[in-house]
Design an enzyme around this catalytic site. Structure first.
Site, PDB file in Angstrom:
ATOM      1  N   ASP A 309       0.859  -1.179   0.000  1.00 40.62           N
ATOM      2  CA  ASP A 309       0.000   0.000   0.000  1.00 40.62           C
ATOM      3  C   ASP A 309       0.896   1.230   0.000  1.00 40.62           C
ATOM      4  O   ASP A 309       2.071   1.171   0.359  1.00 40.62           O
ATOM      5  CB  ASP A 309      -0.875   0.017   1.267  1.00 40.62           C
ATOM      6  CG  ASP A 309      -1.976  -1.044   1.192  1.00 40.62           C
ATOM      7  OD1 ASP A 309      -2.324  -1.437   0.065  1.00 40.62           O
ATOM      8  OD2 ASP A 309      -2.449  -1.474   2.261  1.00 40.62           O
ATOM      9  N   TYR A 378       6.008  -9.412   7.780  1.00 39.20           N
ATOM     10  CA  TYR A 378       5.661  -8.021   8.058  1.00 39.20           C
ATOM     11  C   TYR A 378       6.103  -7.629   9.463  1.00 39.20           C
ATOM     12  O   TYR A 378       6.218  -8.471  10.367  1.00 39.20           O
ATOM     13  CB  TYR A 378       4.139  -7.817   8.001  1.00 39.20           C
ATOM     14  CG  TYR A 378       3.556  -8.051   6.635  1.00 39.20           C
ATOM     15  CD1 TYR A 378       3.474  -7.010   5.715  1.00 39.20           C
ATOM     16  CD2 TYR A 378       3.069  -9.307   6.272  1.00 39.20           C
ATOM     17  CE1 TYR A 378       2.921  -7.226   4.450  1.00 39.20           C
ATOM     18  CE2 TYR A 378       2.524  -9.521   5.014  1.00 39.20           C
ATOM     19  CZ  TYR A 378       2.453  -8.473   4.108  1.00 39.20           C
ATOM     20  OH  TYR A 378       1.913  -8.690   2.869  1.00 39.20           O
ATOM     21  N   TYR A 451      -4.622  -9.339   3.953  1.00 38.23           N
ATOM     22  CA  TYR A 451      -4.660  -7.897   4.239  1.00 38.23           C
ATOM     23  C   TYR A 451      -4.254  -7.712   5.702  1.00 38.23           C
ATOM     24  O   TYR A 451      -4.994  -8.104   6.618  1.00 38.23           O
ATOM     25  CB  TYR A 451      -6.054  -7.326   3.980  1.00 38.23           C
ATOM     26  CG  TYR A 451      -6.442  -7.368   2.512  1.00 38.23           C
ATOM     27  CD1 TYR A 451      -5.930  -6.422   1.626  1.00 38.23           C
ATOM     28  CD2 TYR A 451      -7.289  -8.352   2.024  1.00 38.23           C
ATOM     29  CE1 TYR A 451      -6.266  -6.457   0.276  1.00 38.23           C
ATOM     30  CE2 TYR A 451      -7.633  -8.391   0.671  1.00 38.23           C
ATOM     31  CZ  TYR A 451      -7.120  -7.443  -0.195  1.00 38.23           C
ATOM     32  OH  TYR A 451      -7.457  -7.481  -1.528  1.00 38.23           O
TER      33      TYR A 451
END
Ligand SMILES: [Zn+2]
Length: 500
Positions: A309, A378, A451
């Site tokens: 993003d 992440y 997500y």
């Protein structure tokens, strides 16, 4: 049929030595030394022929043959003069603009050559009878001979390597007689294949059709002879170069990028005709790498193994990407040049690239394969409304994988269909940020396509379970970084090592 008789017959018709070898069905390197190969085929050298090294010219011959015509079967294609002309034209084209070590030749020949092959086929049948097959051509067909003879010579003279992925040189050859002969062919076709011609409104005679349909087993010599000579005779003019067109190779340049900014889109971000961000990863990389390979930067395709993003950074070893550059004028990239490009991209302050290299076209599929199976790593910076307790911290240490159900997030619904997808979470590991008791640093390993923001806060139950539902408290994600991508491609190369 003796080889000697065959060669004598072809010689008497003015067929060039290269074509004589074609009718002897010489292969590969046998075209290099004509004299040696003729001896090998047990053919005595004609006294009237002078062997000038590898190439041959006619001496003054008996009165009848004093006129030096052009080979009736190749129309001069294999003569030294024509090779020189061809090379001259290639060199006079934009050839020098391309810095490619590999070339590929696509030579388009006039149909006259195929018609002449058939004419000679009939002539040989008349002369040698049953030893000439009705279905198998008596020669090495011109198209094949071009590959065996012309390609190596051109590559050699240009000092290039022949390779299907190289600079494509399209050469269109024409002959003065072609139009006239094609006209006759249309007439012949009506007579030779009346049934087909009747239902075909427009007769399109292609080279493929000529090859398949026009054989002594399918066309009668008598019919053919109404329109064309048997045997074909020498021509006055050689083939001519119609056009030459160059098409650079498709070059793939791969590397890994790190995204250092939280205000940068992946590709140009345009909404209702308005640009929302000044720049993008795609544009920054293309701007610094593209000009080395092409002037047309807008033709370059940028692909990466997934994306972030706008507000997510990508750190660690970075994310694999590849640029596909069509009609490139260059196909190589030295480590030094690659390093200069890496430095230039780094200079943007927003993106950094490494491992930049040219890769084989087949390899660039790595970027898209196994996308779903890949693991993503992440690091999320998260805030709670209250200080983190030992209990909360404990719940966020998960070392065995678990599944979640994730509805398409509301923020992407405008471009993605509404689905509920199962996703695998491989591990979660949280620690308290030093100096702030309400802030957590959470390392998460997930299946690609998860997500993460929604995995953290749960989006009103649209992602189940979520880290928030696991601890039973609201968790707000403040910043997210991609820290690893599970793809060992492209090869790690340290381009800086080549700098003195
Ligand atoms: Zn010839």
């Amino acid at each position: 049929m003796k080889n000697q008789d065959l060669v004598d017959f072809l010689s008497s018709l003015g067929v060039c030595e290269i074509c004589q070898l074609r009718y002897l069905k010489a292969r590969g390197t046998e075209y290099k030394d004509i004299k040696e190969t003729l001896q090998k085929f047990d053919v005595k050298l004609n006294k009237n022929v002078v062997y000038d090294g590898k190439l041959i010219s006619y001496e003054a011959q008996p009165a009848k043959k004093a006129r030096i015509g052009i080979c009736p079967t190749c129309m001069g294609l294999f003569s030294k003069d024509f090779q020189m002309e061809l090379l001259g034209c290639i060199l006079a084209s934009d050839f020098a603009k391309y810095d490619c070590q590999k070339i590929v030749l696509a030579i388009s020949l006039p149909m006259s050559l195929q018609l002449r092959q058939l004419s000679m086929w009939f002539a040989l049948k008349r002369k040698f009878g049953a030893s000439i097959d009705d279905n198998i051509p008596p020669d090495v067909p011109i198209k094949e001979a071009v590959k065996l003879i012309l390609h190596p010579i051109i590559c050699d003279k240009l000092e290039k390597e022949y390779d299907a992925n190289g600079l494509m040189i399209n050469i269109d050859l024409t002959h003065k007689l072609e139009n006239e002969e094609v006209e006759k062919l249309v007439q012949l076709n009506k007579e030779a294949f009346p049934a087909k011609a009747a239902y075909q409104k427009r007769i399109e005679i292609s080279r493929g059709l000529l090859e398949k349909q026009y054989q002594p087993s399918k066309v009668k010599a008598e019919t053919f002879e109404k329109y064309f000579e048997i045997p074909c005779t020498q021509v006055e003019e050689s083939l001519k170069l119609g056009s030459i067109d160059l098409q650079g190779p498709l070059v793939c340049v791969a590397g890994r990028y790190r995204k250092l900014s939280r205000e940068l889109s992946h590709t140009p971000w345009i909404l209702s005709g308005q640009r929302l961000m000044d720049d993008s990863i795609e544009e920054i990389i293309i701007r610094h790498v593209g000009p080395h390979f092409t002037e047309k930067l807008d033709r370059i395709t940028f692909m990466s193994s997934g994306r972030e993003d706008v507000d997510v950074r990508c750190l660690g070893k970075g994310r694999p990407f590849v640029l596909e550059i069509p009609n490139a004028t260059r196909s190589c990239l030295s480590q030094n040049q690659a390093f200069q490009m890496e430095r230039a991209v780094d200079g943007s302050g927003k993106v950094s690239i490494l491992n930049l290299q040219v890769v084989a076209r087949e390899e660039s599929i790595h970027i898209k394969t196994g996308e779903e199976q890949k693991k993503k790593f992440y690091r999320a910076l998260c805030a709670l409304k209250e200080p983190v307790t030992a209990e909360i911290l404990d719940k966020l240490q998960i070392s065995t994988s678990f599944d979640i159900q994730q509805k398409t997030p509301i923020r992407v619904l405008h471009r993605r269909p509404l689905h509920t997808r199962p996703r695998k979470i491989y591990s979660v590991k949280a620690k308290v940020q030093r100096g702030s008791t309400k802030v957590l640093i959470i390392d998460i390993v997930t299946q690609a396509g998860t997500y993460i923001k929604e995995l953290v806060h749960g989006e009103f139950g649209r992602t189940k379970p979520s880290l928030s539902s696991i601890v039973g408290k609201p968790i707000d994600i403040q910043a997210l970084d991609v820290v690893g991508i599970d793809l060992d491609w492209p090869l790690e190369v340290n381009n800086s090592t080549c700098i003195e």
